[in-house]
Design a protein around this motif. Structure first.
Motif, PDB file in Angstrom:
ATOM      1  N   GLU A  84       1.094  -1.492  -0.073  1.00 43.28           N
ATOM      2  CA  GLU A  84       0.021   0.005   0.005  1.00 43.28           C
ATOM      3  C   GLU A  84       0.528   1.393   0.073  1.00 43.28           C
ATOM      4  O   GLU A  84       0.861   1.717  -0.363  1.00 43.28           O
ATOM      5  CB  GLU A  84      -0.694   0.486   1.614  1.00 43.28           C
ATOM      6  CG  GLU A  84      -2.669  -0.869   1.111  1.00 43.28           C
ATOM      7  CD  GLU A  84      -2.638  -0.590   2.631  1.00 43.28           C
ATOM      8  OE1 GLU A  84      -2.297  -0.305   3.391  1.00 43.28           O
ATOM      9  OE2 GLU A  84      -3.588  -1.526   2.686  1.00 43.28           O
ATOM     10  N   TRP A 115       2.671   3.326  -3.923  1.00 45.84           N
ATOM     11  CA  TRP A 115       1.780   4.346  -4.562  1.00 45.84           C
ATOM     12  C   TRP A 115       2.131   5.659  -3.908  1.00 45.84           C
ATOM     13  O   TRP A 115       2.311   6.768  -4.502  1.00 45.84           O
ATOM     14  CB  TRP A 115       0.019   4.152  -3.981  1.00 45.84           C
ATOM     15  CG  TRP A 115      -0.181   2.857  -4.928  1.00 45.84           C
ATOM     16  CD1 TRP A 115      -0.669   1.588  -3.782  1.00 45.84           C
ATOM     17  CD2 TRP A 115      -0.768   2.799  -6.760  1.00 45.84           C
ATOM     18  NE1 TRP A 115      -0.829   1.080  -5.163  1.00 45.84           N
ATOM     19  CE2 TRP A 115      -0.415   1.260  -6.197  1.00 45.84           C
ATOM     20  CE3 TRP A 115       0.068   3.790  -7.439  1.00 45.84           C
ATOM     21  CZ2 TRP A 115      -0.812   0.838  -8.022  1.00 45.84           C
ATOM     22  CZ3 TRP A 115       0.283   3.616  -8.509  1.00 45.84           C
ATOM     23  CH2 TRP A 115      -0.521   1.803  -9.176  1.00 45.84           C
ATOM     24  N   ARG A 116       2.603   5.857  -2.463  1.00 45.35           N
ATOM     25  CA  ARG A 116       2.732   7.267  -1.756  1.00 45.35           C
ATOM     26  C   ARG A 116       4.359   7.137  -1.615  1.00 45.35           C
ATOM     27  O   ARG A 116       4.989   8.285  -2.404  1.00 45.35           O
ATOM     28  CB  ARG A 116       2.184   7.096  -0.576  1.00 45.35           C
ATOM     29  CG  ARG A 116       2.415   8.679   0.017  1.00 45.35           C
ATOM     30  CD  ARG A 116       2.027   8.619   1.664  1.00 45.35           C
ATOM     31  NE  ARG A 116       3.362   7.923   3.060  1.00 45.35           N
ATOM     32  CZ  ARG A 116       3.004   6.454   3.555  1.00 45.35           C
ATOM     33  NH1 ARG A 116       1.443   6.018   3.234  1.00 45.35           N
ATOM     34  NH2 ARG A 116       3.310   6.338   3.802  1.00 45.35           N
ATOM     35  N   TYR A 122       5.136   6.155  -6.441  1.00 49.26           N
ATOM     36  CA  TYR A 122       4.852   6.560  -7.193  1.00 49.26           C
ATOM     37  C   TYR A 122       4.526   7.999  -6.951  1.00 49.26           C
ATOM     38  O   TYR A 122       4.550   9.016  -7.949  1.00 49.26           O
ATOM     39  CB  TYR A 122       3.014   5.900  -7.639  1.00 49.26           C
ATOM     40  CG  TYR A 122       3.503   4.366  -8.426  1.00 49.26           C
ATOM     41  CD1 TYR A 122       3.528   5.108  -9.466  1.00 49.26           C
ATOM     42  CD2 TYR A 122       3.617   3.246  -7.630  1.00 49.26           C
ATOM     43  CE1 TYR A 122       3.150   3.163 -10.772  1.00 49.26           C
ATOM     44  CE2 TYR A 122       3.566   2.351  -8.842  1.00 49.26           C
ATOM     45  CZ  TYR A 122       3.478   2.110  -9.784  1.00 49.26           C
ATOM     46  OH  TYR A 122       3.345   0.845 -10.519  1.00 49.26           O
ATOM     47  N   ALA A 153      -1.182  11.549  -9.586  1.00 51.55           N
ATOM     48  CA  ALA A 153      -0.265  11.048  -8.451  1.00 51.55           C
ATOM     49  C   ALA A 153      -1.273  11.207  -7.775  1.00 51.55           C
ATOM     50  O   ALA A 153      -1.951  10.549  -6.755  1.00 51.55           O
ATOM     51  CB  ALA A 153       0.642  11.300  -8.363  1.00 51.55           C
ATOM     52  N   LEU A 155      -3.841   8.756  -7.869  1.00 51.95           N
ATOM     53  CA  LEU A 155      -3.128   7.065  -7.260  1.00 51.95           C
ATOM     54  C   LEU A 155      -3.508   7.021  -5.513  1.00 51.95           C
ATOM     55  O   LEU A 155      -4.055   5.662  -5.824  1.00 51.95           O
ATOM     56  CB  LEU A 155      -2.587   7.295  -8.127  1.00 51.95           C
ATOM     57  CG  LEU A 155      -2.093   7.249  -9.617  1.00 51.95           C
ATOM     58  CD1 LEU A 155      -1.062   7.791 -10.182  1.00 51.95           C
ATOM     59  CD2 LEU A 155      -3.073   5.641  -9.971  1.00 51.95           C
ATOM     60  N   VAL A 156      -2.504   7.801  -5.033  1.00 50.04           N
ATOM     61  CA  VAL A 156      -2.222   7.623  -4.072  1.00 50.04           C
ATOM     62  C   VAL A 156      -3.981   7.137  -3.216  1.00 50.04           C
ATOM     63  O   VAL A 156      -3.830   6.313  -2.415  1.00 50.04           O
ATOM     64  CB  VAL A 156      -1.816   8.812  -3.068  1.00 50.04           C
ATOM     65  CG1 VAL A 156      -1.400   8.640  -1.969  1.00 50.04           C
ATOM     66  CG2 VAL A 156      -0.448   8.581  -3.943  1.00 50.04           C
ATOM     67  N   MET A 190      -6.062   3.900  -5.423  1.00 52.12           N
ATOM     68  CA  MET A 190      -4.960   2.430  -5.992  1.00 52.12           C
ATOM     69  C   MET A 190      -5.255   1.354  -5.060  1.00 52.12           C
ATOM     70  O   MET A 190      -4.844   0.334  -5.434  1.00 52.12           O
ATOM     71  CB  MET A 190      -4.093   2.264  -6.248  1.00 52.12           C
ATOM     72  CG  MET A 190      -4.276   3.619  -7.612  1.00 52.12           C
ATOM     73  SD  MET A 190      -4.772   2.633  -8.742  1.00 52.12           S
ATOM     74  CE  MET A 190      -4.761   1.142  -9.394  1.00 52.12           C
ATOM     75  N   ASN A 191      -5.223   1.359  -3.217  1.00 56.65           N
ATOM     76  CA  ASN A 191      -5.479   0.900  -2.244  1.00 56.65           C
ATOM     77  C   ASN A 191      -6.568  -0.200  -2.121  1.00 56.65           C
ATOM     78  O   ASN A 191      -6.866  -0.832  -1.091  1.00 56.65           O
ATOM     79  CB  ASN A 191      -4.873   1.254  -0.976  1.00 56.65           C
ATOM     80  CG  ASN A 191      -3.342   1.312  -1.538  1.00 56.65           C
ATOM     81  OD1 ASN A 191      -2.743   0.799  -1.718  1.00 56.65           O
ATOM     82  ND2 ASN A 191      -2.345   1.981  -0.841  1.00 56.65           N
TER      83      ASN A 191
END
Length: 232
Positions: free
Chosen positions: A181, A184-185, A188, A203, A206-207, A210-211
């Protein structure tokens, strides 16, 4: 040669197990679900299951033809839990959204079991009843039979595929899941726009997203496509 399975009334233990339980098909399935939750698929063996039931391992084979037969029974049990108390409202799209959510949630409630069973086809009562219900909703909405089957195929496979994907994530050790998890942070979100302009531009989104499971979005996309076809 397959083992003969006699009717439950004929195979019921005459006396309780060491835990004071009278064995039944349902009790064995429930115990197997608990073992999968606690120990994962590798921990579910006839010997360990017999020990958990307070009985000899051979007792399991009076109720099931083998461990694979038990796995199919677990799969059918999860499907049955998804269908419990469901009543079609007459709004086909709302009904399919509810059913898809129910199926996904039923498997995610038992992630270790989901990874083991969601890819199986059981042909057993709960699965058959669910398939009959879904096809009935689609045909009742006015879809031609060929379209009803095509949409049913996509609907049920999508529900189970996301169940496996999301269950596999939940089944990971906590440290591994948290590390995934954080990618992403920590990775990405830090990529520079000079080399990754599209990721950098999106970004924060996504953060934030995406989780979480993409299943609700995928389900709505499928239903929107089906609705457009029906309207056309």
């Amino acid at each position: 040669m397959a083992k003969r399975v006699v009717p439950e009334a004929a195979r019921r233990r005459r006396r309780p197990t060491k835990q004071g339980q009278v064995l039944s098909h349902a009790h064995i399935v429930e115990t197997a679900l608990r073992m999968l939750r606690e120990h994962g698929p590798a921990g579910l063996t006839a010997r360990r299951l017999g020990h958990a039931l307070g009985a000899d391992a051979s007792t399991v084979y009076r109720y099931f033809r083998g461990m694979d037969d038990l796995i199919l029974a677990i799969a059918d049990e999860l499907f049955g839990r998804a269908m419990t108390s469901f009543t079609p409202s007459g709004d086909w799209r709302a009904d399919l959204r509810e059913l898809g959510t129910r199926i996904h949630n039923a498997y995610l409630a038992h992630p270790q079991a989901a990874v083991l069973t969601a890819s199986r086809v059981t042909g057993r009562p709960n699965e058959v009843a669910g398939d009959e219900t879904i096809l009935g909703i689609l045909r009742g909405a006015g879809f031609a039979d060929a379209d009803a089957v095509r949409i049913y195929h996509a609907f049920i496979d999508q529900s189970l595929a996301f169940a496996i994907l999301d269950a596999a994530t939940l089944a990971l050790p906590k440290a591994a899941r948290e590390a995934d998890e954080e990618v992403w942070r920590d990775t990405y979100a830090r990529l520079p726009a000079a080399t990754h302009p599209n990721i950098a531009a999106t970004a924060p989104l996504l953060v934030a997203r995406m989780n979480d499971s993409a299943y609700p979005t995928a389900l709505d996309l499928l239903l929107t496509s089906a609705a457009a076809q029906l309207a056309g």
